[in-house]
Design a protein around this motif. Sequence first.
Motif, PDB file in Angstrom:
ATOM      1  N   UNK A 100      28.379  61.220  82.820  1.00 51.99           N
ATOM      2  CA  UNK A 100      27.657  61.396  84.075  1.00 51.99           C
ATOM      3  C   UNK A 100      27.154  62.828  84.119  1.00 51.99           C
ATOM      4  N   UNK A 101      25.822  62.972  84.101  1.00 52.52           N
ATOM      5  CA  UNK A 101      25.232  64.297  83.953  1.00 52.52           C
ATOM      6  C   UNK A 101      24.613  64.744  85.264  1.00 52.52           C
ATOM      7  N   UNK A 121      18.026  58.466  90.234  1.00 51.16           N
ATOM      8  CA  UNK A 121      18.802  59.454  90.974  1.00 51.16           C
ATOM      9  C   UNK A 121      18.601  60.874  90.457  1.00 51.16           C
ATOM     10  N   UNK A 122      17.934  60.991  89.290  1.00 50.98           N
ATOM     11  CA  UNK A 122      17.743  62.293  88.676  1.00 50.98           C
ATOM     12  C   UNK A 122      18.834  62.659  87.708  1.00 50.98           C
TER      13      UNK A 122
END
Length: 370
Positions: free
Chosen positions: A8-9, A60-61
């Motif tokens: 998750x970035x 979500x970016x």
Amino acid sequence: TTLLLSHKLRNTFFCCFLNNLLRHPSFKTVVNMAAIVPKEDGVISVSEDRTVRVWLKRDSGQYWPSIYHAMPCKYFGMHIYSHQSRVMMILFVLEMEWVLSTGQDKQFTWHCSESGQRLGGYRTSAGACGLQFDVETRHVFVGDHSGQVTILKLEPQSCSLVTTFRGHTGGITALCWDPVQRILFSGSSDHSIIMWDIGGRKGTAIELQGHNDKVQSLSYVHHTRQLISCGADGGIVVWNMDVERQETPEWLDSDSCQKCDQPFFWNFKQMWDSKKIGLRQHHCRKCGKAVCGKCSSKRSSIPLMGFEFEVRVCDSCHASITDEERAPTATFHNSKHSIVHVHFDATKGWLLTSGTDKVIKLWDMTPVVS
């Protein structure tokens, strides 16, 4: 070799031109290589933990791993057994259907990508990790750990030595080729970059000094004539190559200071005759003369000679350098991680950097590469 990314970035505004930060704190191996996916908001990474990952940007970016594949061993790809030790660099030449490779076994080889057949090889003077190829002339440039660049002419099943370049005091760590201007850039563990003007046919070699540690990767932006260099010091330097640069002079040999005639410490005869204590020898970076410390007490940057940092110059040269000549020809940016690998996407203006901190960073370089 690869970089390590997270499951998750997070989007992060790191500095004026950092776009996204990709991080995975659970990785225990360094990501050695990664690449931006063409025409997509994505990154492909491979690492020594035997995984291949594709990271795509969601609505979500955030960047998420859309593909995660673990390999059965550390070595993957088409099975071509051409080296006896670690492979350091691979190039695929689509026009020729060739796979070029170098290794720590001091061997450069090339194979047919269709059949896997070995077409030829050449033994270098040391293990090589720099590799570039010119499609038009079929010249290959091989940089090795001795600091030498070897130029070979490749034929379908043979090769011939053209020449060798020697200018670095450390091993070659990166090569970059501009097929338009016919200029080769070489980065080294001696912290320097050399621009070899092959197309000019004058044997011109321009030195660039802008890093405090070994140069890890080079990328050239053809349409703006800018060179991007990244180093183990975390520095990202954007060089303006659209200026008329000057070669650094060769250092002159002398037994005494070429300014005040004071003997250097190995000149026993002159020390005895003049009853003077010998001095340590230095060199002026602008004129190349051998001088003592008293006659070279000044420091100055000389950007047109590639010295973006202040270097030793003799007093007379220091007085002759104007403020215009001290104007910088490069911009400096701190990536805040020790860079291992770089990939630049000229269509987007994005720069991807991989670090020893197991982090991949995506930078929007359009504010500085224009």
